[in-house]
Enzyme design. Structure first.
Site, PDB file in Angstrom:
ATOM      1  CG  ASP A 112      -1.821   1.205   1.272  1.00 19.60           C
ATOM      2  OD1 ASP A 112      -2.461   1.442   2.321  1.00 19.60           O
ATOM      3  OD2 ASP A 112      -1.881   1.923   0.256  1.00 19.60           O
ATOM      4  CB  SER A 276      -1.679  14.058 -14.130  1.00 18.29           C
ATOM      5  OG  SER A 276      -2.120  13.901 -15.476  1.00 18.29           O
TER       6      SER A 276
HETATM    7  C1  LIG Z   1     -11.024  -2.651  -0.823  1.00 16.96           C
HETATM    8  C2  LIG Z   1     -11.506  -4.068  -1.056  1.00 16.96           C
HETATM    9  N1  LIG Z   1     -12.467  -4.439  -1.852  1.00 16.96           N
HETATM   10  O1  LIG Z   1     -12.634  -5.790  -1.802  1.00 16.96           O
HETATM   11  C3  LIG Z   1     -11.694  -6.281  -0.952  1.00 16.96           C
HETATM   12  C4  LIG Z   1     -11.462  -7.732  -0.651  1.00 16.96           C
HETATM   13  C5  LIG Z   1     -11.012  -5.196  -0.462  1.00 16.96           C
HETATM   14  C6  LIG Z   1      -9.949  -5.221   0.499  1.00 16.96           C
HETATM   15  N2  LIG Z   1     -10.537  -5.279   1.753  1.00 16.96           N
HETATM   16  C7  LIG Z   1     -11.971  -5.274   1.915  1.00 16.96           C
HETATM   17  C8  LIG Z   1      -9.847  -4.981   2.913  1.00 16.96           C
HETATM   18  C9  LIG Z   1      -9.126  -3.722   2.788  1.00 16.96           C
HETATM   19  C10 LIG Z   1      -9.581  -2.474   3.091  1.00 16.96           C
HETATM   20  C11 LIG Z   1      -8.503  -1.677   2.889  1.00 16.96           C
HETATM   21  N3  LIG Z   1      -7.490  -2.422   2.478  1.00 16.96           N
HETATM   22  N4  LIG Z   1      -7.871  -3.692   2.386  1.00 16.96           N
HETATM   23  C12 LIG Z   1      -6.171  -1.930   2.175  1.00 16.96           C
HETATM   24  C13 LIG Z   1      -5.956  -0.678   2.893  1.00 16.96           C
HETATM   25  N5  LIG Z   1      -7.071   0.192   2.654  1.00 16.96           N
HETATM   26  C14 LIG Z   1      -6.903   1.356   1.993  1.00 16.96           C
HETATM   27  C15 LIG Z   1      -5.634   1.741   1.607  1.00 16.96           C
HETATM   28  C16 LIG Z   1      -5.505   2.935   0.918  1.00 16.96           C
HETATM   29  N6  LIG Z   1      -4.302   3.378   0.497  1.00 16.96           N
HETATM   30  N7  LIG Z   1      -6.578   3.684   0.610  1.00 16.96           N
HETATM   31  C17 LIG Z   1      -7.800   3.256   1.021  1.00 16.96           C
HETATM   32  N8  LIG Z   1      -7.982   2.102   1.715  1.00 16.96           N
HETATM   33  C18 LIG Z   1      -8.368  -0.246   3.087  1.00 16.96           C
END
Ligand SMILES: Cc1noc(C)c1CN(C)Cc1cc2n(n1)CCN(c1cc(N)ncn1)C2
Length: 406
Positions: A112, A276
């Site tokens: 991330d 951009s």
């Molecule tokens: C999303 C998603 N959709 O279907 C699935 C499975 C997922 C992952 N999931 C539900 C879980 C989840 C939620 C997050 N993540 N993973 C990664 C970190 N998140 C971020 C990072 C960032 N830079 N910016 C915003 N949020 C929120």
């Protein structure tokens, strides 16, 4: 191969200057120190030049890097790459294998670039919040050490969150080892992480200033590894419904076409924030306008200013903003045009097929668009944009981001 010859000429000049001992001129009336040539020292221009780049945390030119990489015996730092696997066929997120501890405990983790915490599902995570994820158990690692008194609590743009305690342990990614990486071990995770059975934690690769450990922040894996990398950078080659890769410390020129165009990064908010040069919709003409946004591998989609998004969906028949879905949706069979964004004079084209994300309703009549309106003024170049390019995250003292077609 002119550039290589030219830098070799420059390099040999550097080594020539560096190797000739200064004349023993006694200008102080004091003692004279006899300089002698270091025995067995073999002058090496490229290496001398390469060391200058490393000393000042500058990114060596590709031809110098390739020369060093292909020459035996140079004291190389480290570099490596690791497979980035989409967790589903619609590229919701990408995970990599990460080794933690001794003996190694291997977890699939979500990379991330939009956050800066390295946290994992663990033996300390509430059991009803674990749902098949691999857990890290610090008590089973001979190299783990608890950072007593340290805790973390991190929340994300979609409202998800995680919190817990902090250890240090050996962490290896892409063959690169950080001996004392802060590993944030989750005691709680929000439901969306529990339901995400494909990911056992996050590798935050935004800037250290965003880290959420208290009372004192810790460094990311990249923050710790940077000084030992051949070059202070990592790259992303994400793909649609196929394995891609993250590289650390080097640029694999076989992964892109043409040349890489770099833009300055403003890391003052802790993000990989860049500007951009504009956009185009389908075969429409390019609109030159500055769009500042963050390169965020942790966000699935892409968000742009409302005016651009409205202009895009004007080209998608039957589309409209649905407040229930909290986004633009359209009849699934309708065509979605490509979306092009500018990196200086370079153009990155997001294919139309990437612009329809997933069914927005149970019967799959309507689909959710991959391009949505920005909230809070932050435009996000998420996975939809990143997987359409080869991207260099250059963490040099003046950070930059590089984009290339592929
Ligand atoms: C999303 C998603 N959709 O279907 C699935 C499975 C997922 C992952 N999931 C539900 C879980 C989840 C939620 C997050 N993540 N993973 C990664 C970190 N998140 C971020 C990072 C960032 N830079 N910016 C915003 N949020 C929120």
């Amino acid at each position: 191969m002119a550039p290589l010859k030219s830098f070799l000429a420059a390099a040999s000049l550097v080594s020539l200057v560096a190797a000739v001992p200064a004349p023993n001129v006694d200008i102080s009336g004091g003692t004279t120190v006899q300089q002698v040539r270091k025995s067995g020292y073999v002058r090496n221009g490229p290496l001398a030049l390469y060391k200058i780049y490393l000393k000042y945390h500058l990114t060596p030119p590709e031809d110098l890097l390739n020369y060093i990489k292909n020459s035996s015996g140079f004291s190389k730092r480290s570099e490596g790459s690791v497979t980035a696997t989409p967790i589903d066929t619609i590229d919701t997120e990408y995970t990599i294998p990460v080794s933690i501890g001794t003996p190694a405990q291997v977890l699939q983790m979500d990379v991330d670039t939009g956050s800066s915490d390295f946290w994992v599902f663990s033996s300390e995570t509430e059991s009803d919040e674990v749902n098949g994820q691999t857990i890290y158990d610090p008590s089973q690692s001979s190299t783990s050490k608890k950072l007593s008194g340290d805790t973390y609590s991190v929340s994300y743009g979609d409202g998800s969150s995680s919190s817990g305690e902090v250890y240090t342990d050996k962490v290896k990614i892409a063959g690169i080892t950080v001996s004392k990486q802060a590993v944030e071990v989750a005691e709680q995770v929000s439901s969306s992480f529990t339901s995400d059975t494909s990911s056992s934690g996050l590798v935050g690769l935004a800037f250290d200033s965003l880290n959420q450990v208290s009372p004192s922040a810790v460094q990311t894996f990249f923050g710790n590894a940077q000084s030992k990398l051949d070059s202070p950078l990592f790259t992303a080659d994400l793909k649609h419904d196929a394995a891609g890769s993250y590289g650390f410390g080097f640029i694999d020129s076989s992964l892109y076409t043409g040349s890489i165009t770099y833009e300055d990064i403003d890391s003052s908010d802790g993000f990989w924030s860049w500007t951009s040069s504009g956009y185009a919709i389908g075969s429409g003409s390019f609109v030159s306008t500055k769009i500042t946004g963050i390169a965020d591998t942790g966000t699935t989609l892409m968000t742009m200013p409302s005016s651009i998004v409205k202009a895009y969906y004007k080209k998608v028949s039957g589309s409209y903003y649905d407040s229930t879905a909290a986004g633009y949706i359209f009849p699934c069979g309708n065509t979605t045009p490509s979306f092009t964004f500018g990196v200086g004079s370079l153009r990155i084209v997001i294919p139309g097929s990437y612009m329809s994300y997933a069914a927005a309703d149970d019967d799959g009549t309507y689909c959710y668009g991959s391009l949505q309106k920005s909230s809070g003024g932050t435009n996000i170049f998420g996975d939809v944009a990143l997987k359409s390019a080869f991207v260099v995250f250059n963490g040099a003292s003046s950070p930059t981001i590089g984009w290339a077609t592929k």
